[in-house]
Design a protein around this motif. Sequence first.
Motif, PDB file in Angstrom:
ATOM      1  N   ILE A   1       2.676   7.737   2.318  1.00  0.00           N
ATOM      2  CA  ILE A   1       3.299   6.510   1.807  1.00  0.00           C
ATOM      3  C   ILE A   1       3.469   6.618   0.290  1.00  0.00           C
ATOM      4  CG2 ILE A   1       2.900   4.039   1.419  1.00  0.00           C
ATOM      5  CD1 ILE A   1       1.597   4.030   4.279  1.00  0.00           C
TER       6      ILE A   1
ATOM      7  N   SER B   1       2.299  -9.300   4.849  1.00  0.00           N
ATOM      8  CA  SER B   1       3.480  -8.501   4.524  1.00  0.00           C
ATOM      9  C   SER B   1       4.685  -9.419   4.383  1.00  0.00           C
ATOM     10  CB  SER B   1       3.761  -7.465   5.608  1.00  0.00           C
ATOM     11  OG  SER B   1       2.805  -6.445   5.576  1.00  0.00           O
TER      12      SER B   1
ATOM     13  N   SER C   1      -0.938  -0.422   8.860  1.00  0.00           N
ATOM     14  CA  SER C   1      -1.553  -1.705   9.228  1.00  0.00           C
ATOM     15  C   SER C   1      -2.209  -1.615  10.604  1.00  0.00           C
ATOM     16  CB  SER C   1      -0.531  -2.845   9.184  1.00  0.00           C
ATOM     17  OG  SER C   1       0.363  -2.795  10.276  1.00  0.00           O
TER      18      SER C   1
ATOM     19  N   ARG D   1       4.119   1.957   6.328  1.00  0.00           N
ATOM     20  CA  ARG D   1       3.172   0.898   5.956  1.00  0.00           C
ATOM     21  C   ARG D   1       2.763   0.108   7.195  1.00  0.00           C
ATOM     22  NH1 ARG D   1       5.889  -2.744   2.101  1.00  0.00           N
ATOM     23  NH2 ARG D   1       6.302  -4.075   3.887  1.00  0.00           N
TER      24      ARG D   1
ATOM     25  N   THR E   1       2.969  -2.915  -0.429  1.00  0.00           N
ATOM     26  CA  THR E   1       2.448  -1.583  -0.151  1.00  0.00           C
ATOM     27  C   THR E   1       1.154  -1.337  -0.912  1.00  0.00           C
ATOM     28  OG1 THR E   1       4.680  -0.762   0.282  1.00  0.00           O
ATOM     29  CG2 THR E   1       2.988   0.887  -0.216  1.00  0.00           C
TER      30      THR E   1
ATOM     31  N   MET F   1      -1.649  -3.089   0.846  1.00  0.00           N
ATOM     32  CA  MET F   1      -2.041  -2.414   2.081  1.00  0.00           C
ATOM     33  C   MET F   1      -2.875  -1.168   1.758  1.00  0.00           C
ATOM     34  SD  MET F   1      -1.559  -3.010   5.380  1.00  0.00           S
ATOM     35  CE  MET F   1      -0.053  -3.968   5.459  1.00  0.00           C
ATOM     36  N   LEU F   2      -2.417  -0.386   0.792  1.00  0.00           N
ATOM     37  CA  LEU F   2      -3.160   0.820   0.418  1.00  0.00           C
ATOM     38  C   LEU F   2      -4.542   0.478  -0.141  1.00  0.00           C
ATOM     39  CD1 LEU F   2      -0.286   2.841  -1.281  1.00  0.00           C
ATOM     40  CD2 LEU F   2      -1.363   3.350   0.930  1.00  0.00           C
TER      41      LEU F   2
END
Length: 165
Positions: A50, A157, A144, A140, A20, A23-24
Amino acid sequence: MTADPLYLAFGDMDYELGVTRKMLSRVPDDCFDWRPHKKSWTMGELASHIVDLLWWQVTTLEKDGIDMSQPWPKIIASTQAELIAAFNSNEKKLLEVLDRTTVNTLSEPWTLSYGDQVYFTESKATVLRRFGISHLVHHRAQLSVYLRMNDVPLPPSYGPTADEN
């Protein structure tokens, strides 16, 4: 593998938090107001939600429920730096709470309500899995797609992405 019931139930938390964060960290500052559809959240709203989900996980373990008619703290990040700082802060709190969580705590009931309207009561373990981890992974994945639609390379991921060689 450890036989610790908490590890067996939530041993993937560290992994999910790491994915996570990656991704952030890809959310560009100039995309916080971007949205794929007029009914969709902006990328900044989705990414902030999130981060908020870590607060929900802490609250799930520390309290006996949430009354959604009452205000609760919400992250409103407008830059990647703010987003990551808020994530790191919420993650630290979550890991501290998880360290002192017991199997007995996980068996306690937890209720989601809006005033007198009760939506559900489940064990804290179920709520943590469903509304903590699964909910986090769901949003999440949405993020994406937002990133892909903006040509932002995706981190892995559960395996490599098309952006990696």
